[in-house]
Enzyme design. Structure first.
Site: not given
Ligand code: HSE
Length: 418
Positions: A127, A178, A294, A181, A196, A96, A125, A13-14
């Site tokens: 920010i 979705g 995202g 996970e 993080k 991370k 993400g 995705t990224v």
């Molecule tokens: N799994 C993380 C979240 C996103 O739900 O914020 C990726 O770091």
């Protein structure tokens, strides 16, 4: 124009968001992309000639300036990144877990080889938070962070609140959509947020924080009843990543659910949005919020890092000095039992004379003051649901209180943000 030549490891995705974003940017050339399965259909068009299933093809390609690692996890990411640095490449990563577990080794290796490792996308993400702390906030002494760093858990808690639904039901729905996970452990047990905040606190406090000293609790035990009661008391329940440091360098870093007052911004950060509230001098208090995950928000941070390297390519022998790691001191950890917090306690007690008095007496013996207490009518099975919110007290003592309430069921013990 001096084009920056990059190799990307990972086209999920990224990675797809990064490739799509770079299609509109002229001074960066994607030389190679390493993927697991070359023939897999993708949402982005890339010439077959630049795809490889061997990451070492780009790690060892002397024409590549930057390796962008977007696969996550410690291994094999660390092997690729460390080999790339030794081969003279700068690194951009969104990883991370790797930063939290191997940050020290990673930044030492990068410095030894005079290379930079940028990681804006790894924390919150889209920010912008790492570059602002390292640059425009560099003159601050930051001593407190309170943040929502995981979108999955924030989505689940928001839905529980809005729909009055249970954790289990919302998790199932989030998985179907979705947002969560299939194995949600990394998110719902707080691992993702702990990785993080480890890195965020390290750079904000300019002292290394060890992941093994970060206390962590997830959201799986939060009940819909707690959500409703928290609301009545003027709070929302959020998974909060906390970090604070005192003047002696004692760092208290932890992730756990918290009641946050509806008079604060964090109470209104809903669904998958993330937010970071920082306090420091001379800035005072600030809150940054936005999409924490995202395709495109994360790509925004990755591409920003790539362009920061591009801007200095060929102009200096020591690139991006402010973005490097300049500290090697490890902060002294504070144990969770030694922290001071306010607490929300939900108790189911037998309907007996003196129960409220007993709760009050046990707390009084430990010098714990009660801020609020609520008991509804006794239920049909002759029990009473009681909620207590305490003033600030030591965690060790509140655990003793819970143990001494032996004829009651303690449904929940949740810390309350001041
Ligand atoms: N799994 C993380 C979240 C996103 O739900 O914020 C990726 O770091």
């Amino acid at each position: 124009m001096d084009k920056l030549r990059i190799g990307i490891i990972g086209l999920g995705t990224v990675g797809s968001g990064v490739v799509k974003t770079l299609q509109n940017i002229e001074n960066v050339e994607i030389v190679k992309i390493a993927v697991k399965n070359i023939s897999k259909p993708r949402s982005v068009e890339v010439p077959a000639s630049i795809l490889t299933d061997n990451p070492y093809e780009l790690v060892n390609d002397s024409s590549i300036d930057v390796v962008v690692e977007l696969i996550g996890g410690v291994e094999p990411a660390w092997s690729y990144i460390s080999a790339a640095i030794k081969n003279g490449k700068h690194i951009v990563t969104a990883n991370k877990e790797l930063l939290a577990k191997k940050g020290e080794e990673l930044f030492n290796l990068a410095e030894e080889h005079n290379r930079v490792c940028l990681y804006e996308a790894a924390i919150a993400g889209g920010i912008p938070i790492i570059m602002p702390i390292k640059t425009i906030l560099a003159g601050n002494k930051i001593n407190k962070i309170r943040a929502i760093l995981n979108g999955t858990t924030n989505y689940i808690l928001t839905k529980m609140d809005v729909d009055g639904a249970s954790y289990e039901d919302v998790l199932k729905e989030a998985q179907a959509l979705g947002y969560a996970e299939t194995d949600p452990t990394g998110d719902v047990e707080g691992f993702d947020a702990a990785y993080k905040i480890t890195t965020l606190a390290t750079i904000a406090f300019k002292q290394r924080i060890k992941i093994e000293n970060v206390y962590r609790e997830g959201i799986t035990k939060i009940r819909k009843e707690d959500m409703a009661l928290a609301n009545e008391f003027g709070y929302k329940i959020k998974l909060i990543a906390n970090a604070s440091i005192d003047d002696e360098g004692n760092a208290d870093v932890r992730v756990h659910p918290m009641l946050v007052s509806k008079s604060t911004t964090l109470a209104y950060i809903d669904y998958v949005t993330n937010a970071v509230a920082l306090s420091g001098h001379p800035i005072g208090d600030i809150v940054l919020s936005g999409p924490g995950a995202g395709e495109f928000p994360t790509a925004s941070s990755v591409v920003g890092d790539i362009l920061a390297i591009q801007a200095e390519k060929g102009t200096t022998d020591y690139m991006l000095p402010m973005m490097r790691c300049h500290h090697s001191h490890t902060a002294k950890p504070v144990k969770i039992d030694d922290t001071f917090n306010k607490y929300y306690i939900s108790i189911t007690a037998p309907n007996a004379i003196g129960i409220i008095a007993k709760i009050g007496t046990i707390c009084a013996r430990k010098n714990i003051s009660l801020a609020s207490i609520l008991q509804r009518e006794v239920s049909a099975n002759n029990t009473a649901d009681i909620v207590v919110i305490t003033e600030k007290c030591q965690e060790k003592l509140i655990k003793e209180v819970v143990n001494e309430l032996d004829d009651c069921i303690v449904n929940s013990l949740i810390r309350v943000a001041e």
